[in-house]
Design an enzyme around this catalytic site. Structure first.
Site, PDB file in Angstrom:
ATOM      1  CG  ASN A   1      -1.792   1.167   1.371  1.00  0.00           C
ATOM      2  OD1 ASN A   1      -1.885   1.978   0.440  1.00  0.00           O
ATOM      3  ND2 ASN A   1      -2.454   1.299   2.507  1.00  0.00           N
TER       4      ASN A   1
ATOM      5  CE  LYS B   1      -0.351   3.161   4.676  1.00  0.00           C
ATOM      6  NZ  LYS B   1      -0.255   3.254   6.126  1.00  0.00           N
TER       7      LYS B   1
ATOM      8  CG  HIS C   1      -5.908   1.900   5.033  1.00  0.00           C
ATOM      9  ND1 HIS C   1      -5.523   2.813   5.981  1.00  0.00           N
ATOM     10  CD2 HIS C   1      -4.880   1.023   4.896  1.00  0.00           C
ATOM     11  CE1 HIS C   1      -4.303   2.500   6.400  1.00  0.00           C
ATOM     12  NE2 HIS C   1      -3.887   1.419   5.759  1.00  0.00           N
TER      13      HIS C   1
ATOM     14  CD  GLU D   1      -3.070   5.413   6.695  1.00  0.00           C
ATOM     15  OE1 GLU D   1      -3.084   5.507   5.447  1.00  0.00           O
ATOM     16  OE2 GLU D   1      -2.131   4.888   7.324  1.00  0.00           O
TER      17      GLU D   1
ATOM     18  CD  GLU E   1      -3.728  -2.687   7.081  1.00  0.00           C
ATOM     19  OE1 GLU E   1      -2.602  -2.892   6.638  1.00  0.00           O
ATOM     20  OE2 GLU E   1      -4.389  -1.663   6.832  1.00  0.00           O
TER      21      GLU E   1
ATOM     22  N   GLY F   1       2.202   1.959  10.824  1.00  0.00           N
ATOM     23  CA  GLY F   1       3.163   3.058  10.713  1.00  0.00           C
ATOM     24  C   GLY F   1       3.828   3.435  12.026  1.00  0.00           C
TER      25      GLY F   1
ATOM     26  CB  SER G   1       4.942  -2.151  11.932  1.00  0.00           C
ATOM     27  OG  SER G   1       4.509  -0.821  12.219  1.00  0.00           O
TER      28      SER G   1
HETATM   29  P1  PGA Z   1       2.653   0.033   7.647  1.00  0.00           P
HETATM   30  O1  PGA Z   1       1.209   0.296   6.997  1.00  0.00           O
HETATM   31  O2  PGA Z   1       3.175  -1.255   7.064  1.00  0.00           O
HETATM   32  O3  PGA Z   1       3.483   1.221   7.238  1.00  0.00           O
HETATM   33  O4  PGA Z   1       2.456  -0.056   9.110  1.00  0.00           O
HETATM   34  C1  PGA Z   1       0.324  -0.748   6.770  1.00  0.00           C
HETATM   35  C2  PGA Z   1      -0.959  -0.237   6.166  1.00  0.00           C
HETATM   36  O5  PGA Z   1      -1.402   0.850   6.543  1.00  0.00           O
HETATM   37  O6  PGA Z   1      -1.558  -0.894   5.306  1.00  0.00           O
END
Ligand code: PGA
Length: 249
Positions: free
Chosen positions: A9, A11, A94, A96, A166, A172, A212
């Site tokens: 992803n 982003k 997601h 976010e 997730e 993140g 992560s």
């Molecule tokens: P990350 O993000 O691997 O940077 O923690 C995962 C995601 O948001 O899909």
């Protein structure tokens, strides 16, 4: 056996040129045949990068679609638009977007239905906040996300989904769910799915872990019985890191 999936992803990262180079680097390296690699890329790159993908097991995904089919929604991207450039996957829900765009379970239900109607395969994201985890209500909370957004589907439609668990506290942050925590949730979700759709459907659905994921922890996470791969943010932006993750099954 369930499909093993390494999904990236991106982003809101990478220029178009950087994205092209990353895709090239992944394409030119040896990848296990039985692992499906999916890259969630920024909207302006969808067509070009999809056209650059020549392998069956490397696909491009949109990171979102709008919940209406068309109309006066300036700046938005419809499911039909994504489909019309040949892309077959879309990330939906997601955390976010749930947080910043206030996407509710009800709205995501509409998006998932629209995606399936148009022949797109959704990667449906779910996961709990740190507060919910601390209260111990995480299994109930995440199961409810599935119930409210997905359980209206027929079994045959539901089977086309990819689920990505997730935990928000691990996205993140550098903090990863332990393999045991991931396994516990994936197992709980699979049994929740079995309760509604039966064991055969539950056993066939790929459930990815996200939060992560890195080259250093992917093998142990993917080694869990109910973890069928990962949805990877930060580490999917570097060809070497993501390549190692693809090889972690
Ligand atoms: P990350 O993000 O691997 O940077 O923690 C995962 C995601 O948001 O899909």
């Amino acid at each position: 056996m369930r499909q093993q999936i390494a999904a990236g992803n991106w982003k809101m990262n990478l220029s178009f040129e950087e994205g092209q180079s990353l895709l090239k680097a992944l394409q030119s390296s040896e990848r296990p045949k039985d692992v499906l690699t999916i890259l969630g890329v920024p909207s302006p790159y969808l067509k070009a990068l999809h056209d650059d993908c020549s392998d069956d097991n490397l696909c491009i995904a949109a990171q979102n679609i709008h919940h209406e089919k068309k109309g006066a929604f300036t700046g938005e991207m419809s499911v039909g638009m994504v489909k019309s450039v040949g892309v077959n996957y879309v990330i939906i829900g997601h955390s976010e977007r749930r947080e910043y765009q206030k996407e509710s379970n009800e709205m995501l239900k509409t998006k998932v239905a629209l995606a399936l109607e148009h022949g797109l395969r959704p990667i449906f994201c779910c996961g709990e906040s740190l507060d919910i985890r601390k209260s111990g209500a995480q299994n109930q909370y995440v199961s409810n996300q599935l119930t409210e957004s997905l359980f209206h589907l027929e079994g045959t439609e539901f089977s086309k989904l990819i689920i990505a668990y997730e935990p928000i506290w691990a996205i993140g942050t550098g903090e990863t769910a332990s393999p045991e925590q991931a396994q516990e949730m994936h197992k709980a979700l699979r049994s929740h799915i079995a309760g509604h759709y039966g064991q055969v459907v539950a056993d066939g659905i790929s459930i990815l872990y996200g939060g992560s994921v890195k080259p250093g922890n992917a093998k142990e996470l993917f080694g869990q019985a109910d973890v069928d791969g990962g949805l990877v943010g930060g580490a999917s932006l570097k060809a070497d890191d993501f390549r190692q993750i693809i090889h972690s099954f």
